[in-house]
Design a protein around this motif. Structure first.
Motif, short mmCIF file in Angstrom:
data_model
loop_
_atom_site.label_atom_id
_atom_site.label_comp_id
_atom_site.label_asym_id
_atom_site.label_seq_id
_atom_site.Cartn_x
_atom_site.Cartn_y
_atom_site.Cartn_z
N ARG A 94 15.04 -46.47 13.19
CA ARG A 94 14.41 -47.34 12.21
C ARG A 94 14.03 -46.55 10.96
NH1 ARG A 94 11.61 -51.93 11.01
NH2 ARG A 94 9.76 -51.62 9.72
N TRP A 95 13.52 -45.33 11.16
CA TRP A 95 13.16 -44.51 10.01
C TRP A 95 14.37 -44.26 9.11
CZ3 TRP A 95 15.20 -39.70 8.80
CH2 TRP A 95 14.62 -39.06 7.69
N LEU A 96 15.51 -43.92 9.73
CA LEU A 96 16.70 -43.60 8.96
C LEU A 96 17.30 -44.84 8.30
CD1 LEU A 96 18.92 -41.61 8.09
CD2 LEU A 96 20.08 -42.09 10.26
N MET A 97 17.42 -45.92 9.05
CA MET A 97 18.13 -47.09 8.57
C MET A 97 17.27 -48.06 7.76
SD MET A 97 21.10 -46.34 9.56
CE MET A 97 21.93 -47.84 9.08
N VAL A 98 15.95 -47.97 7.88
CA VAL A 98 15.08 -48.92 7.20
C VAL A 98 14.12 -48.22 6.23
CG1 VAL A 98 13.31 -50.70 7.50
CG2 VAL A 98 15.23 -50.56 9.11
N GLU A 99 13.31 -47.29 6.77
CA GLU A 99 12.27 -46.69 5.94
C GLU A 99 12.84 -45.82 4.83
OE1 GLU A 99 9.44 -47.80 6.26
OE2 GLU A 99 9.65 -48.79 8.19
N PHE A 100 13.86 -45.03 5.13
CA PHE A 100 14.43 -44.13 4.13
C PHE A 100 15.04 -44.89 2.94
CE2 PHE A 100 18.33 -41.33 3.21
CZ PHE A 100 17.70 -40.73 2.12
N PRO A 101 15.94 -45.84 3.16
CA PRO A 101 16.49 -46.55 1.99
C PRO A 101 15.45 -47.39 1.26
CG PRO A 101 17.30 -47.54 4.04
CD PRO A 101 16.63 -46.25 4.41
N THR A 269 -6.42 -40.84 -4.36
CA THR A 269 -5.87 -42.13 -3.94
C THR A 269 -4.41 -42.25 -4.34
OG1 THR A 269 -8.04 -43.17 -4.14
CG2 THR A 269 -6.12 -44.63 -4.12
N ARG A 270 -4.08 -41.81 -5.56
CA ARG A 270 -2.70 -41.90 -6.03
C ARG A 270 -1.77 -41.02 -5.19
NH1 ARG A 270 -5.22 -41.05 -11.18
NH2 ARG A 270 -4.15 -39.05 -11.39
N LEU A 271 -2.21 -39.82 -4.88
CA LEU A 271 -1.37 -38.93 -4.07
C LEU A 271 -1.22 -39.47 -2.65
CD1 LEU A 271 -2.59 -35.41 -5.23
CD2 LEU A 271 -0.38 -36.46 -5.70
N ARG A 272 -2.32 -39.99 -2.10
CA ARG A 272 -2.25 -40.52 -0.74
C ARG A 272 -1.27 -41.69 -0.67
NH1 ARG A 272 -7.28 -42.08 -0.12
NH2 ARG A 272 -8.01 -40.04 0.56
N ALA A 273 -1.16 -42.45 -1.74
CA ALA A 273 -0.28 -43.62 -1.75
C ALA A 273 1.20 -43.23 -1.73
CB ALA A 273 -0.58 -44.48 -2.97
N VAL A 274 1.55 -42.09 -2.35
CA VAL A 274 2.97 -41.71 -2.42
C VAL A 274 3.40 -40.74 -1.34
CG1 VAL A 274 3.00 -42.09 -4.91
CG2 VAL A 274 2.60 -39.77 -4.05
N VAL A 275 2.45 -40.14 -0.62
CA VAL A 275 2.81 -39.12 0.38
C VAL A 275 3.78 -39.65 1.44
CG1 VAL A 275 1.87 -37.85 2.36
CG2 VAL A 275 0.90 -37.53 0.08
N PRO A 276 3.58 -40.86 2.01
CA PRO A 276 4.54 -41.33 3.03
C PRO A 276 5.97 -41.43 2.50
CG PRO A 276 2.54 -42.65 3.09
CD PRO A 276 2.45 -41.81 1.86
N ASP A 277 6.14 -41.95 1.30
CA ASP A 277 7.49 -42.06 0.72
C ASP A 277 8.05 -40.69 0.37
OD1 ASP A 277 7.51 -44.76 1.01
OD2 ASP A 277 7.12 -45.24 -1.09
N VAL A 278 7.22 -39.79 -0.11
CA VAL A 278 7.67 -38.43 -0.42
C VAL A 278 8.21 -37.75 0.83
CG1 VAL A 278 6.84 -36.12 -1.01
CG2 VAL A 278 6.27 -38.05 -2.48
N ALA A 279 7.45 -37.85 1.94
CA ALA A 279 7.90 -37.24 3.18
C ALA A 279 9.19 -37.87 3.69
CB ALA A 279 6.80 -37.37 4.25
N THR A 280 9.30 -39.18 3.56
CA THR A 280 10.50 -39.89 4.00
C THR A 280 11.72 -39.46 3.18
OG1 THR A 280 9.26 -41.80 4.79
CG2 THR A 280 11.57 -42.16 4.25
N LEU A 281 11.57 -39.38 1.87
CA LEU A 281 12.69 -39.00 1.01
C LEU A 281 13.11 -37.55 1.26
CD1 LEU A 281 11.57 -40.71 -2.32
CD2 LEU A 281 13.55 -41.33 -0.92
N VAL A 282 12.16 -36.66 1.44
CA VAL A 282 12.50 -35.25 1.72
C VAL A 282 13.26 -35.15 3.04
CG1 VAL A 282 11.54 -32.99 2.29
CG2 VAL A 282 10.65 -34.26 0.33
N GLY A 283 12.81 -35.88 4.06
CA GLY A 283 13.53 -35.86 5.33
C GLY A 283 14.93 -36.42 5.20
N GLY A 284 15.07 -37.52 4.46
CA GLY A 284 16.39 -38.13 4.28
C GLY A 284 17.34 -37.25 3.50
#
Length: 341
Positions: A94-101, A269-284
């Motif tokens: 799910r992370w690869l096929m949904v969250e990453f894109p 707050t701004r950094l906390r909001a983007v951290v999940p997407d940053v981690a996802t993009l780096v992994g992808g």
């Protein structure tokens, strides 16, 4: 106190039904509370239902509706305060096929800026190449074999010594692949990390890479080696170049959070909001570069007549189309419109 109960129910019941669907999705493990947007939405719906229940009071003329809302609030309280969302198993597919894109599409503006900076660098590299021999040496300095040989000379050498080159690659392909992965991941992570310089470092790195890429590509085109260039770059470049641009995308997202244009929220707050997407993009992008390294070591470096150029070009083109389709459409649902808004 509710003056117009009918109007109240017409207005509030859609949010109750949305909360019920969200709780059902949570039970079915289709809702990830690790995602900031989804957890915030669930909490908002729960708080609204609690407020509605308090407004209805004990003496309501709709006892069945009140009983439904009481059960819904109790269920929501149990789900939210039990902490069950944090213990859910990681779902790599799910992370690869949904969250990453989805993360990629949410920050498509940053990818576009990353690509623009690289293209501007390519234009400068092309200009340096045609201005003078000194410009060619400057633009291609990181690649000694490019600076010392003309494209035609290199192509002739590669095709003439293909047997020796093939044996050399077969003996060290795994090591070469690992080296390529390490180098490309390093460049991409630097592009991402330099976002903490308010994007200046990211922009400079993307521009510099563009200068080199533009100079090398034009050098081969002007020397009549366009087919060799496409066959050499497309198989691995279809993933490698977008992954490096994605590293720049991450850097620009971080820079945007640091600068905080158009928002009154605090830096934390701004950094906390983007951290999940940053981690996802780096992994992808890391996975993309692993694939690019394997393809470059075991496929791209084999030239004609070992592998016909047409085969390599078609292979690279198919990769490119699949990657674009994946990033544009994978995991797309109606809620994607909200993510992109």
């Amino acid at each position: 106190m509710i003056v117009d109960l009918k109007a109240f129910l017409a207005k509030e019941q859609p949010s109750w039904h949305e909360l019920e669907r969200a709780l059902d999705a949570l039970d079915a493990k289709m809702l990830d509370l690790g995602r900031l947007e989804e957890s915030q939405r669930l909490l908002l719906l729960f708080e609204r239902a609690c407020s509605d229940l308090a407004r209805m009071g004990e003496g309501t003329s709709e006892p069945q509706t009140r009983a439904y809302l009481e059960a819904l609030v109790a269920r929501g309280y149990a789900e939210i305060h039990s902490g069950s969302g944090g213990g859910r198993p990681i779902r790599p597919w799910r992370w690869l096929m949904v969250e990453f894109p989805r993360a990629f599409r949410r920050h498509a503006w940053a990818f576009g800026c990353s690509a623009l900076l690289t293209v501007l660098g390519m234009l400068v590299g092309a200009i340096l190449l045609v201005v003078s021999p000194e410009g060619r040496r400057v633009a291609t300095a990181p690649f000694a074999h490019v600076a010392l040989q003309s494209p035609s000379e290199r192509v002739a050498s590669e095709e003439k010594d293909v047997g020796h080159h093939r044996k050399a690659l077969e003996g060290s392909a795994s090591r070469f692949s690992a080296q390529l992965m390490k180098n490309n991941i390093s460049v991409s992570i630097k592009a991402a990390a330099f976002g903490m310089t308010w994007g200046v470092g990211t922009a400079l790195l993307l521009f510099y890479n563009g200068v080199i890429l533009g100079a090398v590509c034009l050098d081969y085109v002007l020397d009549g080696q366009s087919v060799f260039l496409a066959a050499w770059l497309l198989p691995h470049g279809s993933f490698e170049i977008p992954a490096i641009l994605m590293g720049g995308q991450v850097g620009l997202v971080l820079a945007g959070a640091l600068v905080g244009w158009g928002t009154r929220e605090g830096l934390r707050t701004r950094l906390r909001a983007v951290v999940p997407d940053v981690a996802t993009l780096v992994g992808g992008l890391s996975l993309m570069l692993v694939w690019a390294g394997l393809v470059e070591a075991f496929f791209s470096q084999y030239h004609a007549p070992v592998i016909p150029y047409s085969v390599k070009i078609v292979f690279g083109g198919i990769e490119c189309v699949l990657l674009v389709a994946f990033l544009a459409w994978s995991g797309r649902q109606k809620r994607d419109r909200e993510d992109q808004g």
